[in-house]
Design an enzyme around this catalytic site. Structure first.
Site, PDB file in Angstrom:
ATOM      1  N   CYS A 115      -8.193 -42.812 -11.348  1.00  0.00           N
ATOM      2  CA  CYS A 115      -7.370 -42.290 -12.806  1.00  0.00           C
ATOM      3  C   CYS A 115      -7.382 -43.591 -13.475  1.00  0.00           C
ATOM      4  O   CYS A 115      -7.262 -43.537 -14.837  1.00  0.00           O
ATOM      5  CB  CYS A 115      -6.304 -41.581 -12.726  1.00  0.00           C
ATOM      6  SG  CYS A 115      -6.639 -40.193 -11.550  1.00  0.00           S
ATOM      7  N   HIS A 262      -3.784 -40.425 -19.565  1.00  0.00           N
ATOM      8  CA  HIS A 262      -4.480 -40.084 -18.612  1.00  0.00           C
ATOM      9  C   HIS A 262      -4.335 -38.382 -18.426  1.00  0.00           C
ATOM     10  O   HIS A 262      -3.337 -38.195 -18.256  1.00  0.00           O
ATOM     11  CB  HIS A 262      -4.567 -40.686 -17.271  1.00  0.00           C
ATOM     12  CG  HIS A 262      -5.170 -39.796 -16.053  1.00  0.00           C
ATOM     13  ND1 HIS A 262      -6.540 -39.328 -16.097  1.00  0.00           N
ATOM     14  CD2 HIS A 262      -4.756 -39.439 -15.024  1.00  0.00           C
ATOM     15  CE1 HIS A 262      -6.705 -38.890 -15.005  1.00  0.00           C
ATOM     16  NE2 HIS A 262      -5.876 -38.860 -14.357  1.00  0.00           N
ATOM     17  N   ASN A 292      -9.069 -32.528 -15.391  1.00  0.00           N
ATOM     18  CA  ASN A 292      -8.889 -33.811 -14.994  1.00  0.00           C
ATOM     19  C   ASN A 292     -10.259 -34.669 -14.749  1.00  0.00           C
ATOM     20  O   ASN A 292     -10.832 -34.242 -13.479  1.00  0.00           O
ATOM     21  CB  ASN A 292      -7.943 -33.838 -13.979  1.00  0.00           C
ATOM     22  CG  ASN A 292      -7.577 -35.469 -13.200  1.00  0.00           C
ATOM     23  OD1 ASN A 292      -8.269 -36.221 -14.031  1.00  0.00           O
ATOM     24  ND2 ASN A 292      -6.398 -35.729 -12.738  1.00  0.00           N
TER      25      ASN A 292
HETATM   26  O1  UT7 Z   1      -5.046 -37.594 -11.860  1.00  0.00           O
HETATM   27  C1  UT7 Z   1      -4.272 -38.185 -10.743  1.00  0.00           C
HETATM   28  C2  UT7 Z   1      -2.819 -37.835 -10.932  1.00  0.00           C
HETATM   29  N1  UT7 Z   1      -2.791 -36.331 -10.644  1.00  0.00           N
HETATM   30  C3  UT7 Z   1      -1.714 -35.776 -10.644  1.00  0.00           C
HETATM   31  O2  UT7 Z   1      -0.885 -36.333 -11.552  1.00  0.00           O
HETATM   32  C4  UT7 Z   1      -1.309 -34.280 -10.326  1.00  0.00           C
HETATM   33  C5  UT7 Z   1       0.178 -33.921 -10.119  1.00  0.00           C
HETATM   34  N2  UT7 Z   1       0.051 -32.912  -9.397  1.00  0.00           N
HETATM   35  C6  UT7 Z   1       0.350 -31.903 -10.127  1.00  0.00           C
HETATM   36  O3  UT7 Z   1      -0.063 -31.800 -11.272  1.00  0.00           O
HETATM   37  C7  UT7 Z   1       0.783 -30.401  -9.437  1.00  0.00           C
HETATM   38  O4  UT7 Z   1       1.500 -30.852  -8.192  1.00  0.00           O
HETATM   39  C8  UT7 Z   1      -0.580 -29.248  -9.063  1.00  0.00           C
HETATM   40  C9  UT7 Z   1      -1.010 -28.673 -10.251  1.00  0.00           C
HETATM   41  C10 UT7 Z   1      -1.378 -29.872  -8.364  1.00  0.00           C
HETATM   42  C11 UT7 Z   1       0.274 -28.269  -8.416  1.00  0.00           C
HETATM   43  O5  UT7 Z   1       1.298 -27.521  -8.895  1.00  0.00           O
HETATM   44  P1  UT7 Z   1       2.561 -27.349  -8.199  1.00  0.00           P
HETATM   45  O6  UT7 Z   1       3.602 -26.769  -9.009  1.00  0.00           O
HETATM   46  O7  UT7 Z   1       3.240 -28.496  -7.601  1.00  0.00           O
HETATM   47  O8  UT7 Z   1       2.171 -26.411  -7.216  1.00  0.00           O
HETATM   48  P2  UT7 Z   1       2.253 -26.331  -5.818  1.00  0.00           P
HETATM   49  O9  UT7 Z   1       1.327 -27.404  -4.818  1.00  0.00           O
HETATM   50  O10 UT7 Z   1       3.792 -26.774  -4.923  1.00  0.00           O
HETATM   51  O11 UT7 Z   1       2.000 -25.033  -5.104  1.00  0.00           O
HETATM   52  C12 UT7 Z   1       2.952 -23.831  -5.636  1.00  0.00           C
HETATM   53  C13 UT7 Z   1       2.396 -22.396  -5.258  1.00  0.00           C
HETATM   54  C14 UT7 Z   1       1.864 -22.471  -3.500  1.00  0.00           C
HETATM   55  O12 UT7 Z   1       2.054 -21.433  -2.960  1.00  0.00           O
HETATM   56  P3  UT7 Z   1       3.436 -21.115  -2.120  1.00  0.00           P
HETATM   57  O13 UT7 Z   1       3.535 -22.141  -1.093  1.00  0.00           O
HETATM   58  O14 UT7 Z   1       4.542 -21.294  -3.177  1.00  0.00           O
HETATM   59  O15 UT7 Z   1       3.317 -19.718  -1.736  1.00  0.00           O
HETATM   60  C15 UT7 Z   1       0.225 -22.757  -3.467  1.00  0.00           C
HETATM   61  O16 UT7 Z   1      -0.148 -22.262  -2.409  1.00  0.00           O
HETATM   62  O17 UT7 Z   1       1.015 -22.339  -5.512  1.00  0.00           O
HETATM   63  C16 UT7 Z   1      -0.150 -22.094  -4.909  1.00  0.00           C
HETATM   64  N3  UT7 Z   1      -1.304 -22.644  -5.359  1.00  0.00           N
HETATM   65  C17 UT7 Z   1      -2.251 -21.984  -6.037  1.00  0.00           C
HETATM   66  N4  UT7 Z   1      -1.960 -20.596  -6.565  1.00  0.00           N
HETATM   67  C18 UT7 Z   1      -3.126 -20.081  -7.261  1.00  0.00           C
HETATM   68  C19 UT7 Z   1      -1.890 -23.733  -5.151  1.00  0.00           C
HETATM   69  N5  UT7 Z   1      -2.840 -23.696  -5.737  1.00  0.00           N
HETATM   70  C20 UT7 Z   1      -3.011 -22.641  -6.410  1.00  0.00           C
HETATM   71  C21 UT7 Z   1      -4.187 -22.267  -7.216  1.00  0.00           C
HETATM   72  N6  UT7 Z   1      -4.200 -20.878  -7.863  1.00  0.00           N
HETATM   73  N7  UT7 Z   1      -5.082 -22.927  -7.714  1.00  0.00           N
END
Ligand code: UT7
Length: 335
Positions: A115, A262, A292
């Site tokens: 990135c 980014h 992204n």
């Molecule tokens: O470019 C490089 C740098 N990258 C970044 O800066 C990305 C940084 N991270 C993020 O943007 C966020 O962490 C994400 C968008 C990747 C994820 O969001 P989050 O709020 O951290 O969600 P999470 O991973 O904690 O997941 C929450 C819930 C989980 O379910 P449970 O365990 O709470 O039941 C996941 O299984 O959301 C679920 N989940 C989804 N649900 C529907 C994960 N992915 C999905 C999905 N659709 N695509």
């Protein structure tokens, strides 16, 4: 010492639009989750057989940037190509651009900083130009993510986020004026290398090993991201990189005319906007349309902001990135 100016910008994205609803048809996800957590509405994916690849998209973006700089490929002294998704394991995409654009046998350097790759590329180009070695350098960021993502529910936390596309900038020696790139600031922290990574195929996970391991639970040939840890580090490092740039130039945040972060997550960009007290006109986001696109995200956004007339002569433009490595950085530019 000379200064370096951005004289041309270009971008290229594949035609195929993939909406959140399209993804919901092939994995357990939904539009509301994706928009709420990331801001993404749709992204572009290369369609098999459409002729696009990381190198060709990069070449298309470069072609536009070179033309807008009032130059021809013959005028370019060096190619810098940032990507994490090269067409081939080796050689890098830079040499493919040299061939595709029929350029002279100029140097082609590939940058592997994910990135932050475009900012690293801009910084390298700036050093070559400032010291007088080269006059015109094209810096490209391009990614073909779609072919390598786990498009099943197992991979949903990563695969809904990333998209394909390319952006490019021509950096040119400024003979007289002082405006241009004021400073660049680069960092890395390898202790987090595995937290956002693709483990194989690589020399650590050769293809025969991967085949032998399959179908184990752990699948090192798809990207892995510890989303929450990456998010927490991103907001801190983005802020540090911007502050470092402001301090190095004796500037306050209020001096920023345009911040191009980014495009990792709209929530991260909004957090940074609020932290630095910037208005909607001072920050440009297009993650809604492209997801992204890693190394391509800043040059695509910069190109679109410029095309929309949001960047004017004399503006203070700040580029900032954070991502896999971890690596992060910023570039301060007087336009
Ligand atoms: O470019 C490089 C740098 N990258 C970044 O800066 C990305 C940084 N991270 C993020 O943007 C966020 O962490 C994400 C968008 C990747 C994820 O969001 P989050 O709020 O951290 O969600 P999470 O991973 O904690 O997941 C929450 C819930 C989980 O379910 P449970 O365990 O709470 O039941 C996941 O299984 O959301 C679920 N989940 C989804 N649900 C529907 C994960 N992915 C999905 C999905 N659709 N695509």
């Amino acid at each position: 010492m000379y200064t370096t100016k951005i004289t041309g910008l270009g971008s290229f994205v594949p035609e195929q639009i993939v909406t959140n609803d399209d993804l919901a048809k092939i994995m357990d996800t939904n539009d509301a989750w994706i928009q709420e957590r990331t801001g993404i509405k749709e992204r572009r994916h290369i369609k098999k057989g459409d002729g696009n690849s990381t190198a060709t998209m990069g070449a298309e973006a470069a072609k536009i940037a070179i033309e807008r700089a009032g130059l021809t490929p013959d005028d370019i002294d060096m190619i810098i190509f940032a990507t994490l998704s090269p067409d081939m394991y080796f050689p890098g995409c830079g040499v493919q651009v040299q061939e595709l654009l029929g350029m002279k046998t100029i140097p082609a350097l590939d940058v592997r900083n994910q990135c932050s790759g475009f900012i690293y590329g801009v910084s390298v180009a700036d050093q070559f130009i400032k010291t007088g070695m080269y006059t015109n350098i094209v810096v490209i960021g391009s990614e073909n993510h779609s072919g390598g993502l786990d498009m099943t529910t197992r991979g949903r936390s990563v695969s809904v986020i990333f998209g394909d596309g390319a952006g490019a900038a021509v950096l040119t020696r400024n003979e007289t004026a002082t405006q241009g790139i004021l400073s660049t600031h680069l960092h890395s922290e390898g202790s987090y290398a595995k937290e956002l990574s693709l483990m194989g195929p690589s020399t650590g996970h050769w293809v025969p090993e991967l085949i032998a391991e399959d179908p184990k639970e752990e699948i090192p040939y798809f990207p892995y991201m510890n989303g929450q840890l990456v998010f927490k580090n991103a907001v801190v490092r983005f802020s540090e990189a911007i502050n470092e740039g402001l301090q190095a130039n004796g500037l306050e945040a209020s001096a920023i005319d345009m911040l191009i972060p980014h495009q990792a997550n709209l929530r991260i960009a909004q957090f940074i906007q609020k932290k630095f007290g910037l208005s909607d006109d001072q920050v440009f986001n297009n993650i809604q349309k492209y997801g992204n696109t890693t190394a391509a995200s800043i040059p695509i956004a910069l190109t679109e902001a410029w095309e929309a007339g949001k960047i004017k002569e004399g503006d203070l433009v700040v580029l900032a990135a954070f991502g896999s490595g971890f690596t992060w950085g910023s570039a301060m530019i007087e336009w």
